[in-house]
Enzyme design. Structure first.
Site, PDB file in Angstrom:
ATOM      1  CD  GLU A  95      -3.056  -1.455   2.319  1.00 17.87           C
ATOM      2  OE1 GLU A  95      -4.166  -1.453   1.792  1.00 17.87           O
ATOM      3  OE2 GLU A  95      -2.330  -1.327   3.179  1.00 17.87           O
ATOM      4  CB  CYS A 108       2.684   7.340   3.428  1.00 16.83           C
ATOM      5  SG  CYS A 108       3.054   6.254   4.701  1.00 16.83           S
ATOM      6  CB  CYS A 115       7.053  -5.244   9.015  1.00 24.03           C
ATOM      7  SG  CYS A 115       8.244  -4.436  10.195  1.00 24.03           S
ATOM      8  CB  CYS A 119       5.771  -2.961  16.676  1.00 21.13           C
ATOM      9  SG  CYS A 119       7.318  -2.599  16.013  1.00 21.13           S
ATOM     10  CB  CYS A 122       2.366  -2.071  13.898  1.00 18.89           C
ATOM     11  SG  CYS A 122       2.633  -1.945  12.125  1.00 18.89           S
ATOM     12  N   GLY A 168       6.449  -1.887   6.424  1.00 14.73           N
ATOM     13  CA  GLY A 168       7.753  -2.560   6.630  1.00 14.73           C
ATOM     14  C   GLY A 168       8.820  -1.670   7.223  1.00 14.73           C
ATOM     15  CD  GLU A 169      13.015  -0.275  10.388  1.00 19.36           C
ATOM     16  OE1 GLU A 169      12.054   0.264  11.185  1.00 19.36           O
ATOM     17  OE2 GLU A 169      13.984   0.645   9.855  1.00 19.36           O
ATOM     18  CB  SER A 200       9.431   6.394   9.666  1.00 23.90           C
ATOM     19  OG  SER A 200       9.117   5.865  11.036  1.00 23.90           O
ATOM     20  CB  SER A 222       8.827   4.263  15.614  1.00 23.73           C
ATOM     21  OG  SER A 222       8.467   4.550  14.411  1.00 23.73           O
ATOM     22  CG  LEU A 223      11.367   7.337  21.556  1.00 22.20           C
ATOM     23  CD1 LEU A 223      12.601   6.574  21.145  1.00 22.20           C
ATOM     24  CD2 LEU A 223      11.613   8.844  21.799  1.00 22.20           C
ATOM     25  CG  HIS A 224       5.967   3.799  19.623  1.00 18.09           C
ATOM     26  ND1 HIS A 224       5.209   4.883  19.142  1.00 18.09           N
ATOM     27  CD2 HIS A 224       6.481   3.275  18.434  1.00 18.09           C
ATOM     28  CE1 HIS A 224       5.428   4.860  17.632  1.00 18.09           C
ATOM     29  NE2 HIS A 224       6.023   3.962  17.413  1.00 18.09           N
ATOM     30  CG  ASN A 299      -4.575   5.464  13.197  1.00 18.17           C
ATOM     31  OD1 ASN A 299      -5.503   6.443  13.636  1.00 18.17           O
ATOM     32  ND2 ASN A 299      -3.212   5.683  12.814  1.00 18.17           N
ATOM     33  CB  CYS A 342       0.147   5.922  11.408  1.00 19.42           C
ATOM     34  SG  CYS A 342       1.150   7.049  10.633  1.00 19.42           S
TER      35      CYS A 342
HETATM   36  N1  SAH Z   1       8.795   0.504  10.401  1.00 17.44           N
HETATM   37  C1  SAH Z   1       8.985   2.053  10.386  1.00 17.44           C
HETATM   38  C2  SAH Z   1       7.854   2.765   9.184  1.00 17.44           C
HETATM   39  C3  SAH Z   1       6.569   2.082   9.201  1.00 17.44           C
HETATM   40  S1  SAH Z   1       5.589   2.444  10.498  1.00 17.44           S
HETATM   41  C4  SAH Z   1       8.680   2.580  11.846  1.00 17.44           C
HETATM   42  O1  SAH Z   1       8.231   1.571  12.499  1.00 17.44           O
HETATM   43  O2  SAH Z   1       8.918   3.344  12.189  1.00 17.44           O
HETATM   44  C5  SAH Z   1       5.092   4.211  10.465  1.00 17.44           C
HETATM   45  C6  SAH Z   1       4.614   4.537  11.922  1.00 17.44           C
HETATM   46  O3  SAH Z   1       3.284   4.155  12.296  1.00 17.44           O
HETATM   47  C7  SAH Z   1       5.532   4.379  13.111  1.00 17.44           C
HETATM   48  O4  SAH Z   1       5.963   5.440  13.854  1.00 17.44           O
HETATM   49  C8  SAH Z   1       4.664   3.180  13.795  1.00 17.44           C
HETATM   50  O5  SAH Z   1       5.166   3.164  14.912  1.00 17.44           O
HETATM   51  C9  SAH Z   1       3.381   3.924  13.623  1.00 17.44           C
HETATM   52  N2  SAH Z   1       2.308   3.027  14.094  1.00 17.44           N
HETATM   53  C10 SAH Z   1       2.345   1.528  13.668  1.00 17.44           C
HETATM   54  N3  SAH Z   1       1.059   1.195  14.034  1.00 17.44           N
HETATM   55  C11 SAH Z   1       0.251   2.215  14.454  1.00 17.44           C
HETATM   56  C12 SAH Z   1      -0.998   2.328  14.846  1.00 17.44           C
HETATM   57  N4  SAH Z   1      -1.774   1.331  14.838  1.00 17.44           N
HETATM   58  N5  SAH Z   1      -1.537   3.354  15.350  1.00 17.44           N
HETATM   59  C13 SAH Z   1      -0.777   4.448  15.210  1.00 17.44           C
HETATM   60  N6  SAH Z   1       0.497   4.576  14.759  1.00 17.44           N
HETATM   61  C14 SAH Z   1       1.075   3.325  14.442  1.00 17.44           C
HETATM   62 FE1  SF4 Z   2       7.342  -2.810  11.270  1.00 18.18          FE
HETATM   63 FE2  SF4 Z   2       7.085  -0.236  11.766  1.00 18.18          FE
HETATM   64 FE3  SF4 Z   2       4.971  -1.636  12.052  1.00 18.18          FE
HETATM   65 FE4  SF4 Z   2       6.930  -2.243  13.998  1.00 18.18          FE
HETATM   66  S1  SF4 Z   2       5.579  -0.287  13.346  1.00 18.18           S
HETATM   67  S2  SF4 Z   2       5.695  -3.726  12.867  1.00 18.18           S
HETATM   68  S3  SF4 Z   2       8.731  -1.671  12.468  1.00 18.18           S
HETATM   69  S4  SF4 Z   2       6.023  -1.345  10.399  1.00 18.18           S
END
Ligand code: SAH
Ligand code: SF4
Length: 365
Positions: A95, A108, A115, A119, A122, A168-169, A200, A222-224, A299, A342
Site C-alpha cells: 500500500e 507515504c 514487516c 511491534c 501495528c 515495512g522497516e 522512519s 519510532s519511540l513509543h 489507530n 499509520c
Molecule cells: N517501520 C517503520 C516505518 C513504518 S510504521 C517504523 O516503525 O518507524 C510508521 C509509523 O506508524 C511508526 O511510527 C509506527 O510506530 C506507527 N504505527 C504503527 N502502528 C500504528 C497504529 N496502529 N497506530 C498509530 N501509529 C502506528
Molecule cells: Fe514494522 Fe514499523 Fe510496524 Fe514495527 S511499527 S511492525 S517496525 S512497520
C-alpha cells in the site's frame, strides 16, 4: 522476443541504467534521457522518447520495457487522502498513501511486503513478513502516484514530500532504500530535497549509522516508550538495540549535520505509555537533542490489543513536553474512512514465516 523475456528498466537505478546502455555501446547520457522521460514525464513507451535515435528506440522496444505495477485497488477518502494497493506478484500487494495538505502533497511509501519486527500495536507487524521490495518497486509507488495525480489534477509534481512510513522497516532493506532515494532526489526525475524525504525507523541502530554515512535524509524514529522495559514489550527490536544505543545513534546522526532535527514518533496507547510521569521521563530521555515530537493517536485495527488515549490525556502529555521546550504536534488522523492511517496498512501479505497462524493459535490457546 516475448514480453516476459524483456528487462524491466524500472528496476534500474542511474548506475544500473548507465551500465545497461554502456553494454550496448551507447553513451552514458542515454540513461539521463530515459530517466527523464520515465520519471519526469511519465512516458514508458520507447517510441515516444523522441530524443533517442529510431534505431535505439526499436532496439529498446525489442529487449526492454518499463512495466508499471498492476493497481489492485484505489480508494479515495472524503478528506482527499488516497490509498493504492499495488500488485507486487505472487499474491502480494503493498500500500501507498497520498496525503494532500494545502500546497504540500505527501506520499507515504512501503519498503517491504509485510514487516518482520512484530511491534504489538501495528497491523503490518501482525501480518508477518514476505520479502523486501526492490528499489524499482519502492520507486514505482512514487512514479504511479505522481503521474496519476498529474493527469487528474493538471498540477506539475503534486508530490512534494515522501515519507517511508508505509509497510515495512525501511532500514532492513537498506541498499534498495538508498537506491530508490537516490533517484527521488535526482534533479532529472523527482528533484525532491533531502529534507523532504523522511525515513522512519523503529530503531535499527547500525543502519542509522550507515544512513548517516551514505545518504543523509530526514530521520524519524519510532519511540513509543520512554524506558527500556516498556519498549521491550511494545517493540521487540528494543531487546536487540536498546533505547540507550538508539539515542546515542540519534545524537551521532544530528551531529553529522546540525541542520538535522530528528522527529520522534510516539503512538498514544491508553493506560500504557500516556501518563504525566511518562511524559516527564520522555523529556529526560530527549535531553538537548535537536528534535520534534509527533504524537500519533493509536489507530485501531481488528484484533488490536490497545485503545487510543483520550484527547484530554493526549493534550496533557503534549503540554508537559511543550512546557519543557519540545516542539510537539499531534498527528491528525487522515484517511480514516479508508483505513489509510499509520499502522493500519495491511496490503496483502503471504506470510512466509507463518507468524499470523501462530499468533492466532496463541490467542485462542
Ligand atoms: N517501520 C517503520 C516505518 C513504518 S510504521 C517504523 O516503525 O518507524 C510508521 C509509523 O506508524 C511508526 O511510527 C509506527 O510506530 C506507527 N504505527 C504503527 N502502528 C500504528 C497504529 N496502529 N497506530 C498509530 N501509529 C502506528
Ligand atoms: Fe514494522 Fe514499523 Fe510496524 Fe514495527 S511499527 S511492525 S517496525 S512497520
Amino acid at each position: 522476443m516475448s514480453q516476459t523475456e524483456r528487462t524491466n528498466l524500472l528496476d534500474f537505478d542511474r548506475a544500473g541504467l548507465e551500465a545497461f546502455f554502456a553494454d550496448r555501446g551507447e553513451k552514458g547520457f542515454r540513461a539521463s534521457q530515459v530517466l527523464q522521460w520515465v520519471h519526469r514525464h511519465g512516458v514508458t513507451d520507447f517510441e515516444q522518447m523522441t530524443n533517442l535515435s529510431q534505431k535505439l528506440r526499436t532496439a529498446l522496444a525489442d529487449e526492454a520495457e518499463f512495466t508499471p505495477p498492476r493497481v489492485i485497488s484505489t480508494q479515495v477518502s472524503t478528506d482527499g487522502t488516497r490509498k493504492w494497493l499495488l500488485d507486487v506478484g505472487a499474491g502480494n500487494g503493498v500500500e501507498t498513501v497520498y496525503i494532500p495538505e494545502g500546497e504540500r502533497g505527501t506520499l507515504c511509501v512501503s519498503s517491504q511486503v509485510g514487516c518482520s519486527l512484530t511491534c504489538s500495536f501495528c497491523a503490518t507487524g501482525r501480518q508477518g513478513f514476505n520479502r523486501n521490495l526492490s528499489s524499482g518497486e519502492i520507486l514505482i509507488q512514487l512514479w504511479h502516484a505522481q503521474h496519476e495525480l498529474m493527469r487528474e489534477t493538471g498540477r506539475d509534481r503534486p508530490i512534494t514530500n515522501v515519507v517511508f512510513m508505509g509497510m515495512g522497516e525501511p532500514l532492513l532493506n537498506f541498499d534498495n532504500l538508498v537506491s530508490a532515494i537516490d533517484l527521488m532526489l535526482d534533479d532529472l526525475t523527482y528533484g525532491l530535497s533531502k529534507w523532504r524525504v523522511t525515513v522512519s525507523t523503529s530503531g535499527v541502530v547500525p543502519y542509522i549509522d550507515r544512513l548517516r554515512e551514505r545518504r543523509q535524509v530526514a530521520l524519524a524514529v519510532s519511540l513509543h516508550a520512554p524506558e527500556e522495559s516498556l519498549r521491550d514489550k511494545l517493540m521487540p527490536i528494543n531487546q536487540k538495540y536498546p533505547l540507550s544505543e538508539l539515542m546515542a545513534a540519534c545524537h551521532r546522526y544530528v551531529d553529522a549535520d546540525r541542520r538535522h532535527s530528528i522527529t520522534f514518533e510516539y503512538t498514544m496507547l491508553a493506560g500504557i505509555n500516556d501518563s504525566p510521569e511518562q511524559a516527564r521521563a520522555l523529556a529526560r530521555l530527549l535531553g538537548d537533542l535537536p528534535c520534534k515530537l509527533n504524537l500519533i493517536p493509536f489507530n485501531p485495527f481488528p484484533g488490536a490489543p490497545y485503545e487510543c488515549s483520550d484527547p484530554a490525556t493526549i493534550s496533557r502529555f503534549s503540554r508537559i513536553l511543550r512546557d519543557r521546550g519540545y516542539v510537539t504536534t499531534t498527528r491528525k488522523t487522515r484517511g480514516d474512512d479508508i483505513a489509510a492511517a499509520c499502522g493500519q496498512l495491511a496490503g496483502q501479505v503471504d506470510d512466509r514465516s507463518r507468524r499470523v497462524a501462530r499468533w492466532q493459535g496463541e490467542q485462542s490457546a
